[in-house]
Design a protein around this motif. Structure first.
Motif, PDB file in Angstrom:
ATOM      1  N   UNK A   1      13.192  16.118  27.389  1.00 26.43           N
ATOM      2  CA  UNK A   1      13.197  14.836  26.703  1.00 26.43           C
ATOM      3  C   UNK A   1      14.279  13.941  27.290  1.00 26.43           C
ATOM      4  N   UNK A   2      13.955  12.690  27.458  1.00 21.41           N
ATOM      5  CA  UNK A   2      14.922  11.713  27.946  1.00 21.41           C
ATOM      6  C   UNK A   2      15.563  11.043  26.731  1.00 21.41           C
ATOM      7  N   UNK A   3      16.893  11.139  26.625  1.00 21.87           N
ATOM      8  CA  UNK A   3      17.591  10.528  25.497  1.00 21.87           C
ATOM      9  C   UNK A   3      17.358   9.025  25.496  1.00 21.87           C
ATOM     10  N   UNK A   4      17.022   8.482  24.338  1.00 23.69           N
ATOM     11  CA  UNK A   4      16.784   7.049  24.249  1.00 23.69           C
ATOM     12  C   UNK A   4      16.791   6.586  22.788  1.00 23.69           C
ATOM     13  N   UNK A   5      16.850   5.289  22.616  1.00 20.88           N
ATOM     14  CA  UNK A   5      16.683   4.634  21.318  1.00 20.88           C
ATOM     15  C   UNK A   5      15.559   3.640  21.500  1.00 20.88           C
ATOM     16  N   UNK A   6      14.719   3.471  20.476  1.00 19.67           N
ATOM     17  CA  UNK A   6      13.594   2.570  20.602  1.00 19.67           C
ATOM     18  C   UNK A   6      13.285   1.943  19.260  1.00 19.67           C
TER      19      UNK A   6
ATOM     20  N   UNK B   1      25.499  11.969  24.783  1.00 19.38           N
ATOM     21  CA  UNK B   1      24.271  11.171  24.640  1.00 19.38           C
ATOM     22  C   UNK B   1      23.917  10.919  23.175  1.00 19.38           C
ATOM     23  N   UNK B   2      24.194  11.879  22.306  1.00 20.84           N
ATOM     24  CA  UNK B   2      23.924  11.700  20.879  1.00 20.84           C
ATOM     25  C   UNK B   2      24.767  10.552  20.344  1.00 20.84           C
ATOM     26  N   UNK B   3      26.039  10.531  20.707  1.00 19.11           N
ATOM     27  CA  UNK B   3      26.967   9.463  20.315  1.00 19.11           C
ATOM     28  C   UNK B   3      26.454   8.114  20.830  1.00 19.11           C
ATOM     29  N   UNK B   4      26.101   8.055  22.102  1.00 21.82           N
ATOM     30  CA  UNK B   4      25.623   6.829  22.735  1.00 21.82           C
ATOM     31  C   UNK B   4      24.361   6.300  22.036  1.00 21.82           C
ATOM     32  N   UNK B   5      23.368   7.165  21.845  1.00 19.56           N
ATOM     33  CA  UNK B   5      22.107   6.727  21.242  1.00 19.56           C
ATOM     34  C   UNK B   5      22.281   6.343  19.770  1.00 19.56           C
ATOM     35  N   UNK B   6      23.134   7.026  19.041  1.00 20.69           N
ATOM     36  CA  UNK B   6      23.403   6.682  17.643  1.00 20.69           C
ATOM     37  C   UNK B   6      24.073   5.320  17.548  1.00 20.69           C
ATOM     38  N   UNK B   7      24.935   4.993  18.497  1.00 23.60           N
ATOM     39  CA  UNK B   7      25.578   3.672  18.504  1.00 23.60           C
ATOM     40  C   UNK B   7      24.561   2.552  18.721  1.00 23.60           C
ATOM     41  N   UNK B   8      23.452   2.855  19.384  1.00 25.71           N
ATOM     42  CA  UNK B   8      22.369   1.868  19.477  1.00 25.71           C
ATOM     43  C   UNK B   8      21.846   1.529  18.080  1.00 25.71           C
ATOM     44  N   UNK B   9      21.702   2.539  17.241  1.00 19.34           N
ATOM     45  CA  UNK B   9      21.207   2.308  15.882  1.00 19.34           C
ATOM     46  C   UNK B   9      22.177   1.453  15.076  1.00 19.34           C
ATOM     47  N   UNK B  10      23.454   1.489  15.441  1.00 20.02           N
ATOM     48  CA  UNK B  10      24.473   0.664  14.773  1.00 20.02           C
ATOM     49  C   UNK B  10      24.500  -0.760  15.318  1.00 20.02           C
ATOM     50  N   UNK B  11      23.732  -1.034  16.376  1.00 24.00           N
ATOM     51  CA  UNK B  11      23.620  -2.396  16.882  1.00 24.00           C
ATOM     52  C   UNK B  11      24.187  -2.648  18.264  1.00 24.00           C
ATOM     53  N   UNK B  12      24.711  -1.631  18.938  1.00 24.36           N
ATOM     54  CA  UNK B  12      25.256  -1.836  20.283  1.00 24.36           C
ATOM     55  C   UNK B  12      24.162  -1.733  21.344  1.00 24.36           C
TER      56      UNK B  12
END
Length: 192
Positions: A1-6, A43-54
């Motif tokens: 799986x490729x880590x991502x936010x969508x 990567x979990x930290x990075x992708x979760x920060x996307x959910x916070x708006x970054x």
């Protein structure tokens, strides 16, 4: 799986009133393409920060990745040492999340910055820019705490911010052709 936010079309639960869904973050539990080595938290930290708006502070260009690098987790989640050390967010990202506020420098003088990893001290400079949406952010990045892997002794990080610009591959950074005419939204000018 490729880590991502969508983001998807909004879904509303028929059973639970008010439960809505339209964003998600996905990361693998395992490192690499096969095996049983557990994934690092980065990567979990990075992708979760996307959910916070970054937003990502990197992009792909013809030479590979470009952007702010390990000076912000949103530029390079694996940090300076490429190990499991969670790095710091930049002054821009911490302000965007509401974790810190900048102090505007309005007069000549001597200013002292405490290390980012131990304080929320960030200076903003508006002088010399044609628009109020364009400015500099100053922070002290020293090898202390979450910033313990900053190269050498660390020092002053100077960020050029232009809120009128968009994120993406059209961004140019110092040292690239067409800089500064096509500068990006968040650009690291100096880190010493």
């Amino acid at each position: 799986l490729w880590s991502h936010q969508w983001q998807t079309a909004e879904w509303t639960s028929a059973k639970e009133a008010g439960v809505k869904f339209n964003k998600y973050a996905l990361t693998s539990a395992f490192w690499g393409t096969c095996g049983y080595t557990l994934q690092k938290l980065l990567p979990i930290y990075h992708e979760t920060l996307h959910l916070a708006g970054l937003r990502d502070l990197y992009y792909m260009n013809g030479d590979g990745y470009a952007g702010v690098g390990a000076w912000d987790v949103m530029g390079d989640a694996y940090g300076f040492d490429r190990r499991a050390q969670v790095g710091m967010l930049s002054a821009y990202s911490r302000i965007k999340l509401g974790w810190c506020q900048e102090t505007q420098i309005k007069a000549n003088g001597r200013y002292i910055l405490e290390p980012t990893s131990t304080s929320c001290q960030i200076y903003r400079v508006n002088v010399g820019f044609p628009h109020k949406a364009e400015y500099l952010l100053l922070e002290s990045r020293r090898p202390v705490g979450y910033d313990s892997t900053v190269p050498e002794e660390g020092g002053l990080a100077i960020w050029h911010i232009d809120l009128r610009r968009k994120y993406g591959a059209e961004e140019k950074h110092p040292g690239q052709a067409e800089w500064p005419a096509k500068h990006g939204k968040v650009v690291l000018l100096q880190a010493d």
